[in-house]
Design an enzyme around this catalytic site. Structure first.
Site, PDB file in Angstrom:
ATOM      1  N   ASP A 202       0.791  -1.229   0.000  1.00  7.49           N
ATOM      2  CA  ASP A 202       0.000   0.000   0.000  1.00  7.49           C
ATOM      3  C   ASP A 202       0.823   1.279   0.000  1.00  7.49           C
ATOM      4  OD1 ASP A 202       0.896  -0.062   2.596  1.00  7.49           O
ATOM      5  OD2 ASP A 202      -1.087  -0.165   3.510  1.00  7.49           O
TER       6      ASP A 202
ATOM      7  N   ARG B 245      -5.036   4.369   6.222  1.00  8.49           N
ATOM      8  CA  ARG B 245      -5.246   4.120   4.791  1.00  8.49           C
ATOM      9  C   ARG B 245      -6.458   4.882   4.297  1.00  8.49           C
ATOM     10  NH1 ARG B 245      -4.028  -1.155   3.249  1.00  8.49           N
ATOM     11  NH2 ARG B 245      -5.974  -1.356   2.085  1.00  8.49           N
TER      12      ARG B 245
ATOM     13  N   TYR C  53       1.221  -3.342  11.689  1.00  9.40           N
ATOM     14  CA  TYR C  53       2.286  -4.345  11.598  1.00  9.40           C
ATOM     15  C   TYR C  53       2.691  -4.673  13.028  1.00  9.40           C
ATOM     16  CZ  TYR C  53       2.952  -3.058   6.667  1.00  9.40           C
ATOM     17  OH  TYR C  53       2.783  -2.819   5.328  1.00  9.40           O
TER      18      TYR C  53
ATOM     19  N   PRO D 260       8.114  -5.709   4.681  1.00  8.66           N
ATOM     20  CA  PRO D 260       7.136  -4.772   4.143  1.00  8.66           C
ATOM     21  C   PRO D 260       7.063  -3.458   4.915  1.00  8.66           C
ATOM     22  CG  PRO D 260       6.020  -6.374   5.507  1.00  8.66           C
ATOM     23  CD  PRO D 260       7.487  -6.735   5.530  1.00  8.66           C
TER      24      PRO D 260
END
Lengths: 645, 645
Positions: A50, A240, A248, A322
């Site tokens: 993302d 987001r 995370y 990530p």
């Protein structure tokens, strides 16, 4: 025109993730046949990557797509650090609130949008531009390279058999002969394995649980990106689009050889793990959009291409954690580096030799990324620390690299050599040694065509790096435009003539002489008398006011004649401080460090990276530079109209 | 849902030009049935109107469409004046080069895009939003109003018969019963004629030839908007998207009663007429996109509506010369004023009485436009003059009106009265007396519900005028946003609470008390417990830094609870100078003239016009204001779900 029945294609792209689709976006800009296949039935839905770095947004802008991305994206404006409260160490407390990235780095802040939306924007673009759709449920079964004809420009040396599922009604097999194949097929790349290219690096035993939820919480910074180091473990949050929040969450490191039960990492398990890290704040959710688990590891492929016929992009050649939000970016940037090279070689306008620069330019970037990722994942795992309480300074030292804007390619046929005394010191400060190659060598590719320019004539430009945006004033229309808007990704090289002070007659004459040379160069490589079909475009930026002289008095190359459509009025710009003064940034000559009287010439690659800087008088060097990489129009074997399929 | 077989509809729009389509854009935002018919087979192709004033672009932005407009539009950055060269009077010479419009007037410069593109953007929007398409080849044949039931809110008092051509295969007739009808059917409006409403004003004998060409010329300012007064006559130039140039060329004034041969005004005739006006420069073309001829005249309809059941917008009620580029703008702005009123009355959320404000608010604007047009067309016709050589100053005195941003509506049920000593003096300076009504009366509509506010608490806001854009900082996400972006055209009233300094406990308490009142008001008029369905939205802007307090500590009305989706984090903003300092404009409190400690409350209409300004303590006035115009939810006869068709 591409067709799934054709047994020949110029370019076969294996994998329709962000990297494969970015390559397809480039392919649309060339008159070539290409196909893109994917073994899955649909694009990515929820979750996955993302993060969108500044340079990635600039690239989307260059295809005219950035508005589609930004209208839904979340922008990281601030990053907050949370650490144990000294007065009550089982609770967390904000230790820092800092800008998302240093000011002036890019006109685009780091942004967040789910991978599926990114893929959809590119899918729509490729379909609208070239009428090409992804051939889904299709995977390659065999790949053979006819080594004997690899150096024959017109050959289709790669033979693949493809298997396609028909929605459960069986499968069928076809054979494709391709000039070029690009594997964008992810971390377990089938293409890479066929080529026998090894991955180098390690996988750790550190696991992160990740999920996208609509958070129900009284945590005050729920709509900020946070790095939380509690005494119960570490968690990173990224808001987001819509109301989603990505977490995370660090899980315990398993011992060497000890198995890790990935299935146990449910969204509920991630929530339970995260809750003590958020104390004294509550955390809950009723909506979970996506959930997964990552094992941290850093690996890079030994090579990114095979005989300049088969190429690998993205996760197929580099894997890492990530948490830095880099994966989708570096993957798309790989493809962005490769696409125009392949397009121009297949069209016949550029020499095949330039393809070797893909490996030479992108592998060091991947290596740098992996090195940085090792440091970052150590940081996340080590618990509360000096770095974590002052996270901004720690992160800022990487942000030029993370944003993608500072990536600089070493000298090659596509980038002029930089004399040692002009090497850019700032890159080292910015935390990346890429300017001189990751291994410290100045010349990553000792191409004999390499010419040395005069980078000292534009101290604010960095040869090998993308040109930073700057406001300029259109001579004919007097509107302020961003130079970047004049550099769309359409496959053209640009010669930017910083013409200096055109009220000085000697300077005017020098620019007119340069115009004659440029006219010759453009004609030599042009497939059509129409300027819009030229491989090279000339843009002039002078340092005076936008009414200092009459545009049409300049050499025609600066305002090409378009027959019935009259002159082209959109090639000449001024660095008119007065016209720019309405709240605009510093002027072009100051920003690029160019002398306002004498000017200079800069050559920009189709990917906006600076290839060469020289003086206006040295027009012969320009001729040599292009002779090293382009094929004159009369020697073209392919022309602008390839044989019909 | 609209259907062409339905004999009943809430709203029938006659005419699918810019005004009719703008009305349809509003209709999409409401849960109502509407149809739009047009007697032509297609939308406008080339030519016709092309000027887009700043306010029109703001309106497109409020529907999320401005990007589609601006990506192709030409922006007027400078205006050049040309007059006879004193040394050689048969040649022209540039006498002035000036900014297109004064700085700070709007974030959008005056722009140029052909009418067909504007219509297409709206057509696409209406189809995507509501699934409604224009019923083409369809014209009304009869219109009857059942006078007896006009005041019955649920009645469909208008009966129309419609005739539809079937592509040459004959025609069929249908009958429609409509609650409301809007005639957007142009200068020869059939609807207006049915209502027997007269046009007042004159038609002159002055003719302008107009054409869109790709100019082949050495005139230096071909990509600038120019006003040329030569000794051979006057011509006005406006560059357009692509390479087009529009020319307005003055033809000789015919004598009273003398016929004018319109057919003789070919593009070649316009060229021949224009050539001597451009001397010493050459002018030619090979491509002509469109050509027409205008007779100058200024006329306004005596009334803009009939019994608050039938309304007229655009050219149907005002005609004038095209040279100011106002036609399409004022027409769309008429429809923009009317659309939300009709939508909310039909939905049942607002009282029917508000509809009379359409005539009261828009007719004075048309009158002002016509008065201005008379002066401007005299100016064009009079030949070289003091005004023409210093055109910028002449034009600047009108630009606030021409841009559309200064239009201010007089007091009514929808706009609080302004005490005489607070009337805005600037409007008079700006060349428009509209603030107090075109006829000088303060109260255009002596509605008994009118309440007086405290406009002195926001000296930079003007009651009755659209709120100017201003940057603010989102409390939760720390990003800089434009207040305008939080005011999309979705049919909601906004209460903007300028909360002042929330670190002062007395101020905090006052804002909490106001929160209780606002909560009650929102609930009273809300059709659903979901905030997003409320007719009124609360936005808070405080004067401190964006981390001065914790958002969730505020009253819930400032961060409504969305159940599974958690709190709404996008209602609270700060006027955080530090966060705004990155090259941003002046802060909100300064710009709006609001006290940074005490704050104030502003009510914005769904069209972003300021309806009321008052103190935070006077919450009772807010209740009274809304009681005058809205219908409490329980008394709604229509609800959010109208009867299915």
């Amino acid at each position: 025109m591409p067709s799934s029945d054709s047994t020949q294609t110029d370019l076969l792209i294996v994998g329709a993730g962000p990297a494969g689709l970015m390559l397809a976006a480039w392919a649309c800009q060339y008159d070539i046949r290409f196909r893109i296949i994917d073994n899955k039935a649909t694009r990515v839905g929820t979750g996955h990557a993302d993060g969108l770095a500044s340079r990635t947004l600039e690239i989307f802008d260059s295809f005219g797509l950035v508005h589609d991305v930004l209208k839904d994206a979340y922008r990281i404006n601030e990053i907050c650090s949370w650490n144990p409260d000294p007065d009550r160490p089982d609770w967390i407390k904000r230790t820092q609130r800092a800008k998302g990235q240093p000011h002036g780095l890019s006109r685009y802040p780091q942004s967040i949008l789910n991978q599926g939306s990114i893929e959809q924007i590119l899918l729509d673009h490729v379909k609208a531009k070239a009428g090409v759709e992804v051939e889904r449920n299709t995977s390659p079964q065999t790949l053979d390279v006819d080594e004997a004809v690899c150096d024959d420009e017109d050959a289709h040396p790669i033979v693949l058999t493809l298997k396609t599922h028909d929605d459960g009604q069986g499968e069928h097999h076809t054979t494709v002969n391709a000039k070029y194949v690009v594997g964008c097929d992810g971390a377990h790349s089938w293409v890479r394995r066929q080529l026998g290219i090894a991955m180098e690096g390690d996988v750790t035993n550190r696991q992160f649980g990740v999920m996208d939820i609509v958070a129900l919480t009284n945590f005050p910074d729920v709509r900020q990106s946070c790095v939380i180091h509690s005494n119960s473990g570490s968690v990173m949050t990224v808001p987001r689009e819509g109301r989603l929040l990505r977490l995370y969450v660090q899980f315990a490191e398993t011992k060497q050889g000890e198995p890790f039960d990935r299935k146990s990492v449910t969204s509920q398990a991630i929530l339970e793990k995260a809750r003590p890290m958020f104390e004294p704040y509550t955390l809950d959710f009723r909506i979970c959009d996506w959930q997964s688990v990552y094992t941290i590891g850093q690996r890079v492929a030994k090579q990114f291409s095979y005989r300049n016929r088969v190429f690998l992009c993205g996760d197929a050649v580099h894997t890492h954690s990530p948490t830095m939000g880099q994966g989708m970016n570096v993957s798309m940037q790989d493809a962005y580096n490769l696409g125009w090279k392949l397009g121009s070689v297949i069209e016949g306008t550029a020499k095949r030799e330039i393809l070797s620069t893909y490996n030479d330019e992108r592998r060091p970037v991947a290596q740098e990324l992996i090195d940085l990722d090792r440091r970052m994942s150590d940081f996340y795992s080590q618990g509360p620390s000096e770095n974590s309480s002052k996270y901004a300074a720690f992160r800022d030292s990487f942000s030029w690299f993370l944003s993608g804007v500072s990536v600089a390619y070493g000298s090659s046929s596509l980038v002029a050599a930089v004399p040692d005394d002009h090497s850019d010191k700032k890159d080292v400060v910015a935390g990346t040694a890429l300017r001189n190659g990751a291994n410290g060598a100045v010349h990553l590719n000792g191409n004999s065509n390499t010419i040395e320019g005069r980078p000292d004539l534009a101290t604010g430009l960095s040869v090998g790096r993308r040109i930073a945006p700057c406001n300029i004033v259109c001579q004919a229309e007097a509107n302020v435009v961003l130079l970047s808007d004049k550099l769309p990704s359409i496959g053209r090289w640009r010669v930017v003539v910083f013409a200096g002070d055109l009220t000085l007659s000697a300077q005017w004459n020098a620019v007119e002489e340069l115009g004659c040379t440029l006219d010759g160069i453009c004609q030599m490589y042009s497939r059509s008398p129409k300027d819009s079909h030229s491989v090279i475009e000339v843009i002039l930026i002078h340092s005076g006011t936008h009414d200092a002289f009459t545009l049409l008095d300049l050499h025609d190359i600066y305002h090409p004649d378009n027959g019935d459509e009259g002159w082209d009025y959109w090639k000449v710009y001024s660095d008119d401080a007065a016209a720019l003064s309405v709240g605009e940034q510093s002027t072009a000559y100051k920003q690029y460090g160019v002398d306002e009287k004498a000017g200079c010439v800069a050559v920009l690659r189709p990917d906006q990276h600076v290839a060469y800087v020289g003086s206006i008088a040295e027009d012969e060097a320009l001729s040599r530079f292009f002779a090293g990489i382009l094929r004159p129009a009369e020697r073209s074997t392919n022309g602008t109209q390839p044989a019909a399929s």
